[in-house]
Design a protein around this motif. Structure first.
Motif, short mmCIF file in Angstrom:
data_model
loop_
_atom_site.label_atom_id
_atom_site.label_comp_id
_atom_site.label_asym_id
_atom_site.label_seq_id
_atom_site.Cartn_x
_atom_site.Cartn_y
_atom_site.Cartn_z
N TYR A 171 0.95 -1.06 -0.03
CA TYR A 171 0.02 0.10 -0.03
C TYR A 171 0.90 1.36 0.05
CZ TYR A 171 -3.73 -3.17 1.35
OH TYR A 171 -4.55 -4.24 1.43
N GLU A 172 0.34 2.40 -0.58
CA GLU A 172 0.85 3.52 -0.54
C GLU A 172 0.79 4.34 0.89
OE1 GLU A 172 0.46 6.28 -4.03
OE2 GLU A 172 0.47 4.47 -5.41
N VAL A 173 1.51 3.95 1.85
CA VAL A 173 1.36 4.56 3.00
C VAL A 173 2.69 4.85 3.54
CG1 VAL A 173 1.31 2.28 4.09
CG2 VAL A 173 0.16 4.16 5.15
N GLU A 174 3.12 5.65 4.33
CA GLU A 174 4.39 5.88 4.86
C GLU A 174 4.63 5.01 6.13
OE1 GLU A 174 6.67 8.33 4.48
OE2 GLU A 174 5.46 8.95 2.60
N GLU A 175 5.65 4.48 6.32
CA GLU A 175 5.96 3.73 7.54
C GLU A 175 5.49 4.01 8.60
OE1 GLU A 175 9.73 1.13 9.13
OE2 GLU A 175 10.01 1.87 7.36
N SER A 176 5.81 5.39 9.09
CA SER A 176 5.58 5.83 10.42
C SER A 176 3.82 5.65 10.52
CB SER A 176 6.07 7.15 10.78
OG SER A 176 5.56 8.32 9.63
N GLU A 177 3.24 6.15 9.61
CA GLU A 177 1.72 6.03 9.70
C GLU A 177 1.14 4.43 9.82
OE1 GLU A 177 -2.26 7.15 9.80
OE2 GLU A 177 -0.53 8.11 9.88
N CYS A 178 1.69 3.67 8.88
CA CYS A 178 1.54 2.33 8.78
C CYS A 178 1.62 1.64 10.32
CB CYS A 178 2.21 1.61 8.00
SG CYS A 178 1.76 -0.10 7.61
N LEU A 179 2.87 1.88 10.76
CA LEU A 179 3.13 1.41 12.30
C LEU A 179 2.30 1.88 13.11
CD1 LEU A 179 5.19 -0.07 14.16
CD2 LEU A 179 6.42 2.06 14.20
N GLN A 180 1.87 3.25 13.19
CA GLN A 180 0.86 3.72 14.13
C GLN A 180 -0.59 2.96 13.97
OE1 GLN A 180 0.34 7.76 13.97
NE2 GLN A 180 -1.09 7.97 15.76
N GLN A 181 -0.77 2.64 12.97
CA GLN A 181 -2.24 2.37 12.57
C GLN A 181 -2.06 0.84 12.97
OE1 GLN A 181 -4.98 3.78 11.79
NE2 GLN A 181 -3.97 5.73 12.01
N VAL A 182 -1.28 0.33 12.53
CA VAL A 182 -1.07 -1.39 12.68
C VAL A 182 -1.09 -1.57 14.39
CG1 VAL A 182 0.69 -3.46 12.64
CG2 VAL A 182 0.00 -1.90 10.51
N LEU A 183 -0.30 -0.80 15.14
CA LEU A 183 -0.16 -0.95 16.62
C LEU A 183 -1.54 -0.67 17.02
CD1 LEU A 183 3.36 0.59 17.35
CD2 LEU A 183 2.73 -1.94 17.18
N SER A 184 -2.26 0.35 16.83
CA SER A 184 -3.39 0.53 17.33
C SER A 184 -4.45 -0.55 17.22
CB SER A 184 -4.01 1.85 16.62
OG SER A 184 -5.30 2.13 17.22
N TYR A 185 -4.41 -1.09 15.75
CA TYR A 185 -5.56 -2.10 15.50
C TYR A 185 -5.18 -3.30 16.39
CZ TYR A 185 -7.81 -5.49 12.47
OH TYR A 185 -8.50 -6.67 12.01
N LEU A 186 -3.67 -3.76 16.43
CA LEU A 186 -3.36 -5.14 17.14
C LEU A 186 -3.71 -4.85 18.38
CD1 LEU A 186 0.01 -5.78 15.26
CD2 LEU A 186 -2.34 -7.05 14.93
N GLU A 187 -3.41 -3.69 19.01
CA GLU A 187 -3.66 -3.45 20.50
C GLU A 187 -5.23 -3.75 20.83
OE1 GLU A 187 -2.06 0.02 21.97
OE2 GLU A 187 -0.14 -0.50 21.85
N HIS A 188 -5.95 -3.35 19.78
CA HIS A 188 -7.67 -3.51 19.93
C HIS A 188 -7.70 -5.20 19.98
CE1 HIS A 188 -11.59 -3.09 19.85
NE2 HIS A 188 -11.61 -3.71 18.45
N LEU A 189 -7.15 -5.85 18.94
CA LEU A 189 -7.39 -7.25 18.83
C LEU A 189 -6.86 -7.98 20.19
CD1 LEU A 189 -6.40 -7.94 15.44
CD2 LEU A 189 -8.53 -7.61 16.19
N LEU A 190 -5.68 -7.43 20.71
CA LEU A 190 -5.12 -7.96 21.79
C LEU A 190 -6.08 -7.71 23.04
CD1 LEU A 190 -2.79 -9.51 23.18
CD2 LEU A 190 -1.78 -7.24 23.60
N ASN A 191 -6.51 -6.61 23.29
CA ASN A 191 -7.44 -6.37 24.26
C ASN A 191 -8.64 -7.20 24.22
OD1 ASN A 191 -5.59 -4.37 25.49
ND2 ASN A 191 -6.53 -2.63 24.45
N GLU A 192 -9.34 -7.46 23.08
CA GLU A 192 -10.47 -8.32 22.90
C GLU A 192 -10.01 -9.61 22.96
OE1 GLU A 192 -13.61 -7.55 22.41
OE2 GLU A 192 -12.93 -5.42 22.80
N GLY A 193 -8.93 -10.09 23.24
CA GLY A 193 -8.54 -11.53 23.45
C GLY A 193 -8.51 -12.32 22.11
N LEU A 194 -8.16 -11.52 20.75
CA LEU A 194 -8.15 -12.16 19.61
C LEU A 194 -6.98 -12.73 19.22
CD1 LEU A 194 -10.91 -9.92 18.09
CD2 LEU A 194 -11.22 -12.06 19.17
N ILE A 195 -6.03 -12.03 19.60
CA ILE A 195 -4.59 -12.43 19.20
C ILE A 195 -3.67 -12.54 20.39
CG2 ILE A 195 -4.69 -11.24 16.95
CD1 ILE A 195 -2.98 -9.08 18.51
#
Length: 96
Positions: free
Chosen positions: A69-93
């Motif tokens: 995807y056309e995305v800056e690495e810093s933006e991608c990292l921020q979004q991925v970490l936020s998404y994964l934290e949500h999944l982790l908090n829900e017990g999905l990962i």
């Protein structure tokens, strides 16, 4: 910018067990049997879900997404970490 996260670049994540995932109109939806909730993972969230079928480092995950995807690495990292934290908090990962 300092990002305070429970998941960092040095971590590895993998799908948790006990989830039923289906493709609906190009987006992944999931039923967590453990907590009895439905989740719409969306298009890119569904792709992330597929990429973490086996243990995958956050660094590798961000590299694969920035290559696709056309995305800056810093933006991608921020979004991925936020998404994964949500999944982790829900017990999905699991974080390793």
């Amino acid at each position: 910018m300092v990002i305070n996260t429970i998941i960092s670049l040095k971590d590895t994540v993998v799908q948790g067990e006990g989830n039923i995932v289906s493709d609906m109109g190009g987006e992944k939806v999931m039923l967590s049997v453990k907590n009895g909730k439905y989740y719409n993972l969306g298009d890119i969230g569904g792709e992330i879900w597929e990429l973490i079928q086996s243990p995958t480092s956050i660094t590798k995950l961000v590299n694969m997404l920035t290559a696709s995807y056309e995305v800056e690495e810093s933006e991608c990292l921020q979004q991925v970490l936020s998404y994964l934290e949500h999944l982790l908090n829900e017990g999905l990962i699991e974080k390793r």
